[in-house]
Design a protein around this motif. Structure first.
Motif, PDB file in Angstrom:
ATOM      1  N   UNK A  26      18.778  90.092 104.453  1.00  0.00           N
ATOM      2  CA  UNK A  26      17.369  90.315 104.709  1.00  0.00           C
ATOM      3  C   UNK A  26      16.780  91.475 103.926  1.00  0.00           C
ATOM      4  N   UNK A  27      17.625  92.302 103.316  1.00  0.00           N
ATOM      5  CA  UNK A  27      17.141  93.452 102.540  1.00  0.00           C
ATOM      6  C   UNK A  27      17.464  93.306 101.055  1.00  0.00           C
ATOM      7  N   UNK A  28      18.587  92.698 100.739  1.00  0.00           N
ATOM      8  CA  UNK A  28      19.026  92.549  99.343  1.00  0.00           C
ATOM      9  C   UNK A  28      18.872  91.094  98.913  1.00  0.00           C
ATOM     10  N   UNK A  29      18.577  90.909  97.624  1.00  0.00           N
ATOM     11  CA  UNK A  29      18.478  89.565  97.063  1.00  0.00           C
ATOM     12  C   UNK A  29      19.202  89.523  95.727  1.00  0.00           C
ATOM     13  N   UNK A  30      20.100  88.564  95.589  1.00  0.00           N
ATOM     14  CA  UNK A  30      20.811  88.371  94.327  1.00  0.00           C
ATOM     15  C   UNK A  30      20.140  87.235  93.563  1.00  0.00           C
ATOM     16  N   UNK A  31      20.035  87.408  92.250  1.00  0.00           N
ATOM     17  CA  UNK A  31      19.441  86.366  91.421  1.00  0.00           C
ATOM     18  C   UNK A  31      20.044  86.456  90.019  1.00  0.00           C
ATOM     19  N   UNK A  32      19.757  85.467  89.224  1.00  0.00           N
ATOM     20  CA  UNK A  32      20.305  85.489  87.871  1.00  0.00           C
ATOM     21  C   UNK A  32      19.300  84.923  86.886  1.00  0.00           C
ATOM     22  N   UNK A  33      19.376  85.399  85.651  1.00  0.00           N
ATOM     23  CA  UNK A  33      18.559  84.928  84.544  1.00  0.00           C
ATOM     24  C   UNK A  33      19.535  84.372  83.512  1.00  0.00           C
ATOM     25  N   UNK A  34      19.630  83.035  83.448  1.00  0.00           N
ATOM     26  CA  UNK A  34      20.583  82.410  82.549  1.00  0.00           C
ATOM     27  C   UNK A  34      20.286  82.753  81.099  1.00  0.00           C
ATOM     28  N   UNK A  35      19.009  82.782  80.746  1.00  0.00           N
ATOM     29  CA  UNK A  35      18.628  83.057  79.355  1.00  0.00           C
ATOM     30  C   UNK A  35      19.077  84.446  78.924  1.00  0.00           C
ATOM     31  N   UNK A  36      19.042  85.395  79.861  1.00  0.00           N
ATOM     32  CA  UNK A  36      19.449  86.766  79.540  1.00  0.00           C
ATOM     33  C   UNK A  36      20.912  87.024  79.887  1.00  0.00           C
ATOM     34  N   UNK A  37      21.561  86.020  80.493  1.00  0.00           N
ATOM     35  CA  UNK A  37      22.959  86.167  80.915  1.00  0.00           C
ATOM     36  C   UNK A  37      23.140  87.405  81.789  1.00  0.00           C
ATOM     37  N   UNK A  38      22.221  87.570  82.713  1.00  0.00           N
ATOM     38  CA  UNK A  38      22.161  88.774  83.548  1.00  0.00           C
ATOM     39  C   UNK A  38      21.984  88.382  85.008  1.00  0.00           C
ATOM     40  N   UNK A  39      22.663  89.111  85.879  1.00  0.00           N
ATOM     41  CA  UNK A  39      22.510  88.939  87.326  1.00  0.00           C
ATOM     42  C   UNK A  39      21.892  90.210  87.894  1.00  0.00           C
ATOM     43  N   UNK A  40      20.996  90.034  88.853  1.00  0.00           N
ATOM     44  CA  UNK A  40      20.277  91.151  89.444  1.00  0.00           C
ATOM     45  C   UNK A  40      20.615  91.275  90.927  1.00  0.00           C
ATOM     46  N   UNK A  41      20.475  92.491  91.421  1.00  0.00           N
ATOM     47  CA  UNK A  41      20.539  92.733  92.860  1.00  0.00           C
ATOM     48  C   UNK A  41      19.313  93.556  93.233  1.00  0.00           C
TER      49      UNK A  41
END
Length: 127
Positions: free
Chosen positions: A66-81
């Motif tokens: 509920x506070x953190x969200x994981x996502x990814x950008x395939x084009x940038x080959x990067x994952x975010x938190x």
């Protein structure tokens, strides 16, 4: 050669937000799962959130749900938190890790599952 570089850590006040990045090289996110882990002084490294390569499926530890969200950008080959509503107990060194998926996203979100790790980025939540 799998390489992971974390960035985005820093000092933030309680209730604030940070976005961590995990830049991957030597492989593509299409074939790897990524996990975010953290380790506070004197404590074991714990799984915070993981994301698989397909769907993709995600998992969150109860302490960050509920506070953190994981996502990814395939084009940038990067994952975010994306970390919102940060608390002092979120203070830790945050690491990202990579491994081809062979089980469910919840089962893989443990330190022993991942073989490739970044160097970590410090997150400090303090007033």
């Amino acid at each position: 050669q799998v390489q992971l570089v974390e960035s985005g850590g820093g000092l933030v006040q309680p209730g604030g937000s940070l976005r961590l990045s995990c830049a991957a090289s030597g492989f593509t996110l299409d074939y790897y799962a990524i996990g975010w882990f953290r380790q506070a002084p004197g404590k074991e490294r714990e799984g915070v959130s993981c994301i698989t390569n397909s769907d993709p499926s995600t998992y969150y530890a109860d302490s960050v749900k509920g506070r953190f969200t994981i996502s990814r950008d395939i084009a940038k080959n990067t994952v975010y938190l994306q970390m919102n509503s940060l608390k002092p107990e979120d203070t830790a060194v945050y690491y990202c890790a990579a491994e081809p998926p062979r089980t469910t996203v919840q089962a893989m979100c443990v330190k022993a599952y991942f073989a490739s790790w970044g160097q970590g980025t410090q997150v400090t939540v303090s007033s």
